[in-house]
Design an enzyme around this catalytic site. Structure first.
Site, PDB file in Angstrom:
ATOM      1  N   ASP A  73       0.873  -1.167   0.000  1.00 36.20           N
ATOM      2  CA  ASP A  73       0.000   0.000   0.000  1.00 36.20           C
ATOM      3  C   ASP A  73       0.914   1.221   0.000  1.00 36.20           C
ATOM      4  OD1 ASP A  73      -2.317   1.673   0.313  1.00 36.20           O
ATOM      5  OD2 ASP A  73      -1.846   1.851   2.437  1.00 36.20           O
ATOM      6  N   SER A  74       0.340   2.395  -0.292  1.00 38.46           N
ATOM      7  CA  SER A  74       1.136   3.621  -0.234  1.00 38.46           C
ATOM      8  C   SER A  74       1.572   3.930   1.202  1.00 38.46           C
ATOM      9  CB  SER A  74       0.332   4.783  -0.795  1.00 38.46           C
ATOM     10  OG  SER A  74      -0.868   4.942  -0.072  1.00 38.46           O
ATOM     11  N   CYS A 134      -4.341  -1.026  -2.019  1.00 40.01           N
ATOM     12  CA  CYS A 134      -4.442   0.423  -2.180  1.00 40.01           C
ATOM     13  C   CYS A 134      -5.380   0.651  -3.346  1.00 40.01           C
ATOM     14  CB  CYS A 134      -3.050   0.977  -2.481  1.00 40.01           C
ATOM     15  SG  CYS A 134      -3.021   2.694  -3.030  1.00 40.01           S
ATOM     16  N   GLU A 167      -5.347  10.453   9.270  1.00 42.26           N
ATOM     17  CA  GLU A 167      -3.946  10.338   9.703  1.00 42.26           C
ATOM     18  C   GLU A 167      -3.640  11.304  10.856  1.00 42.26           C
ATOM     19  OE1 GLU A 167      -0.945   9.515   6.857  1.00 42.26           O
ATOM     20  OE2 GLU A 167      -2.109   7.745   6.349  1.00 42.26           O
ATOM     21  N   CYS A 188     -11.311   3.509  -0.561  1.00 39.26           N
ATOM     22  CA  CYS A 188      -9.999   3.891  -0.036  1.00 39.26           C
ATOM     23  C   CYS A 188      -9.837   3.127   1.268  1.00 39.26           C
ATOM     24  CB  CYS A 188      -9.937   5.400   0.196  1.00 39.26           C
ATOM     25  SG  CYS A 188      -8.434   5.946   1.044  1.00 39.26           S
ATOM     26  N   HIS A 238      -8.352   3.678   3.912  1.00 39.29           N
ATOM     27  CA  HIS A 238      -8.407   4.443   5.159  1.00 39.29           C
ATOM     28  C   HIS A 238      -9.837   4.579   5.691  1.00 39.29           C
ATOM     29  CE1 HIS A 238      -4.316   5.882   4.450  1.00 39.29           C
ATOM     30  NE2 HIS A 238      -4.347   6.547   5.578  1.00 39.29           N
TER      31      HIS A 238
END
Lengths: 276, 276
Positions: free
Chosen positions: B14-15, B77, B156, B188, B190
């Protein structure tokens, strides 16, 4: 290496578009100078990265600009200035100016109560670079740092007014308002875009490093006899490390003028190419 | 190249930390499997970058994992899955699974009104990858995409509840609520972290690709006879491209368990090293 001459351009880099606020001030003060600007848009943002990674990227950017022939390097990024100014000054054969020193000097002379606050990215604030620079001028000044990681994404999203940015500023800045500081350094080149929102949240004097940095660049070039004389054929060249589309549209807002001459490059390659 | 065997680990990249929500589901469903996870934290976020740059970074990540010997690659991702699944499937000698296909299949079977919305990063939404994948299953389903670039920075920063994230969700999602869609894909990795906030803003069924992707990985491995038998000595290894500190502290929230075995690597170098 090419010999450095007054006819060479000023080299500026930033992690992305933020440094265009610095370029804007430099072109205002030194309209006769050629400028090469590099925005490292493939690896933006720097403010969340470790100091070592920021130093590596900064060195690659600096070497790319050196390979084009520049007479001075301006690090138009607070994060990079905070952690890589010493390294770049040591490695490059031309003067290197960051944004932290000029901002710190302006803050030290502006504060009456000897209490300054600095806002910036996480890496800038954790580096304590502003604190060190201000205390070197006057050790009796107290410096409070506040990291505001959401300001950059909000500005890049264009949410520069309204409830969300106002509440975000309140949340980050209310501690600053109540601890007796009388001046606040905008320690990130994006922040001048939301100056009004920040001012509303803190109600004290703001210091914008961009204008101070432009004065410093003029002073350094003047002292070295390196100011360009003629105004004919002024050139402004832009480089980015990702595709230029978004940089151009958002960048014109930051720069306040059209971005025409733009190319994409790979800065990782310059470390092998640049021969010092 | 090493021969692929059932004893080899599953490779996930993933990034950054988002893909840990996918890893969590995979370890839940396949607790006996070894896993190597790579988070490209020196170049996160991918969602603001051009497709070409995302493809370049994805290939470097995939080659690094291949060089360690893996039996399947999971692109955990959405941005990378949206623009580089075809490239990686073509280049790698092992099966490659992204998160878009499984999410799209779940949405296509969940929607009663044949109207689906997808939220994700700018690059994911602009790629229309979910739309293509859903329409391949059922061409009569209409798909609306909404880019929500501020969700990742908010998550984040840890602002996963309160006024700011609530207002941001309202602003992004109110158009979705009023156009008759009956299911929303969290495009996404997240976003599951702010599932409650998103649910409050849209009040319709949410589809989380992570759980669907884990099922797909199990199916692919089972069909290939590549499921690992023993549960002895299960290994979980992590790699990042920037310093591990922040990844570990935030990542444990995403993964729901301790991150112990972690190292830092430079993925740009693997392109030269990996010999296919």
């Amino acid at each position: 290496m090419q010999r450095v001459s007054a006819e060479m351009p000023i080299g500026i880099f930033d992690s992305g578009i933020g440094g265009l606020t610095v370029m804007k001030e430099i072109t205002r003060l030194l309209p006769e100078e050629d400028i090469i600007y590099l925005g490292d848009t493939a690896r933006v943002p720097y403010g969340i990265r470790s100091p070592e990674t920021v130093r590596k990227y900064s060195l690659e950017n600096a070497y790319f600009l050196m390979s084009r022939g520049i007479k001075i390097l301006v690090i138009a990024c607070n994060t990079s200035s905070s952690v890589s100014l010493d390294l770049l000054s040591e490695k490059l054969p031309v003067p290197v100016t960051g944004v932290v020193g000029p901002g710190a000097r302006a803050a030290a002379s502006a504060t009456k109560l000897k209490r300054v606050a600095v806002i910036g990215t996480e890496t800038t604030i954790n580096s304590r670079a502003y604190e060190r620079a201000i205390k070197e001028i006057d050790d009796s000044i107290s410096v409070t740092g506040v990291a505001c990681p959401l300001f950059v994404p909000l500005i890049e999203e264009g949410w520069t007014e309204g409830e969300v940015v106002r509440l975000t500023a309140e949340k980050y800045l209310s501690p600053v308002r109540y601890n007796g500081v009388d001046c606040l350094v905008l320690g990130c080149t994006h922040y001048p875009i939301i100056k009004d929102v920040i001012e509303d949240a803190v109600k004290i004097r703001l210091i914008d490093s961009a204008a101070e940095t432009a004065k410093e660049v003029r002073r350094v070039l003047k002292d070295a006899g390196m100011l360009r004389r003629s105004r004919a054929d002024v050139s402004r060249e832009f480089f980015v490390t990702d595709s230029p589309g978004k940089f151009v549209s958002a960048g014109e807002r930051f720069l306040g003028r059209k971005i025409l001459n733009i190319s994409r490059i790979n800065p990782e390659k310059t470390l092998q190419v640049y021969s010092g």
